[in-house]
Design an enzyme around this catalytic site. Sequence first.
Site, PDB file in Angstrom:
ATOM      1  N   GLU A 185      35.377  35.435  37.692  1.00  0.00           N
ATOM      2  CA  GLU A 185      35.682  34.732  36.444  1.00  0.00           C
ATOM      3  C   GLU A 185      37.188  34.523  36.339  1.00  0.00           C
ATOM      4  O   GLU A 185      37.982  35.383  36.729  1.00  0.00           O
ATOM      5  CB  GLU A 185      35.172  35.560  35.263  1.00  0.00           C
ATOM      6  CG  GLU A 185      35.632  35.103  33.885  1.00  0.00           C
ATOM      7  CD  GLU A 185      35.008  33.792  33.422  1.00  0.00           C
ATOM      8  OE1 GLU A 185      34.932  32.846  34.235  1.00  0.00           O
ATOM      9  OE2 GLU A 185      34.618  33.705  32.246  1.00  0.00           O
ATOM     10  N   GLU A 186      37.584  33.345  35.786  1.00  0.00           N
ATOM     11  CA  GLU A 186      38.997  32.954  35.696  1.00  0.00           C
ATOM     12  C   GLU A 186      39.626  32.978  37.093  1.00  0.00           C
ATOM     13  O   GLU A 186      40.598  33.679  37.368  1.00  0.00           O
ATOM     14  CB  GLU A 186      39.764  33.868  34.737  1.00  0.00           C
ATOM     15  CG  GLU A 186      39.190  33.939  33.334  1.00  0.00           C
ATOM     16  CD  GLU A 186      39.232  32.619  32.568  1.00  0.00           C
ATOM     17  OE1 GLU A 186      39.791  31.638  33.093  1.00  0.00           O
ATOM     18  OE2 GLU A 186      38.699  32.572  31.453  1.00  0.00           O
ATOM     19  N   LEU A 187      39.055  32.184  37.965  1.00  0.00           N
ATOM     20  CA  LEU A 187      39.443  32.166  39.378  1.00  0.00           C
ATOM     21  C   LEU A 187      40.939  32.002  39.576  1.00  0.00           C
ATOM     22  O   LEU A 187      41.536  32.644  40.452  1.00  0.00           O
ATOM     23  CB  LEU A 187      38.691  31.032  40.096  1.00  0.00           C
ATOM     24  CG  LEU A 187      38.979  30.878  41.584  1.00  0.00           C
ATOM     25  CD1 LEU A 187      38.409  32.049  42.371  1.00  0.00           C
ATOM     26  CD2 LEU A 187      38.411  29.551  42.108  1.00  0.00           C
ATOM     27  N   GLU A 242      43.371  33.115  38.080  1.00  0.00           N
ATOM     28  CA  GLU A 242      44.176  34.308  37.834  1.00  0.00           C
ATOM     29  C   GLU A 242      44.291  35.191  39.076  1.00  0.00           C
ATOM     30  O   GLU A 242      45.183  36.055  39.139  1.00  0.00           O
ATOM     31  CB  GLU A 242      43.588  35.113  36.673  1.00  0.00           C
ATOM     32  CG  GLU A 242      43.658  34.395  35.327  1.00  0.00           C
ATOM     33  CD  GLU A 242      43.080  35.225  34.207  1.00  0.00           C
ATOM     34  OE1 GLU A 242      42.514  36.309  34.486  1.00  0.00           O
ATOM     35  OE2 GLU A 242      43.180  34.794  33.042  1.00  0.00           O
ATOM     36  N   SER A 271      34.400  30.625  38.546  1.00  0.00           N
ATOM     37  CA  SER A 271      34.554  29.826  37.336  1.00  0.00           C
ATOM     38  C   SER A 271      35.988  29.898  36.833  1.00  0.00           C
ATOM     39  O   SER A 271      36.648  30.930  36.949  1.00  0.00           O
ATOM     40  CB  SER A 271      33.589  30.322  36.251  1.00  0.00           C
ATOM     41  OG  SER A 271      33.789  31.699  35.967  1.00  0.00           O
TER      42      SER A 271
END
Length: 227
Positions: free
Chosen positions: A140-142, A144, A170
């Site tokens: 999640e929050e690739l 980052e 994502s």
Amino acid sequence: MSDTIQLTDIIAPAFYPVHWDILDGNHTYYDLYGGRGSTKSSFISVEIVLGMMMDTERGEHTNAVVFRKVGNTLRESVYEQIAWAIDELGASDMWTSSLSPMQFVYKPTGQKIIFRGLDKAKKTKSIKTSRGYFKYLWFEELDEFTGIEEIRTVQQSVLRGGSKFVVFKSFNPPISRSNWANVYVEEPREDSYRHKSDYTSVPVDWLGEQFINDAEHLKATNERAYL
């Protein structure tokens, strides 16, 4: 899972083709990107929970691991998202949850959804399962994460022992087109399904009038931020 649950009530229409592609086993990697309100994270959480429960009906003992770059962001993001999916699927009585360790366990089989931060790279070496294998991964929050090499290292450590895997990535695309995540999703790859979405493909009553008004205002006044 309750027989009265309709997936069309919890999966936005834009994601129907992705759902069927996963069921058909056409790809390994599912790269979902788009702005806030696209419900991509909601979709992924439903697919992981539902997929694991369906796998056990086929005699497969599959598990999942969910990653964010920083461990202290897990609790109020992806952990809550998985809890939402379990509830929406009418399966709350079939799962147990804990914060230490942070995980959900499917009571009929012992299958697990675990959560890890990658602020310390060596954490992936401690990811083990006593039964079955990790079929589902979610980054999640690739954008980052440090870069695609970090992601590949994790995948090589975790994607073992099974014949089929489903890996979700994502993120909300950064404004800079040169950001590594933006570059990554533009690179052709046959085993990847790329899907871009935004709030306009989501039923209005799911988001609320205020969200729509704010998004339309941003589009009119700062299109770069809106995109």
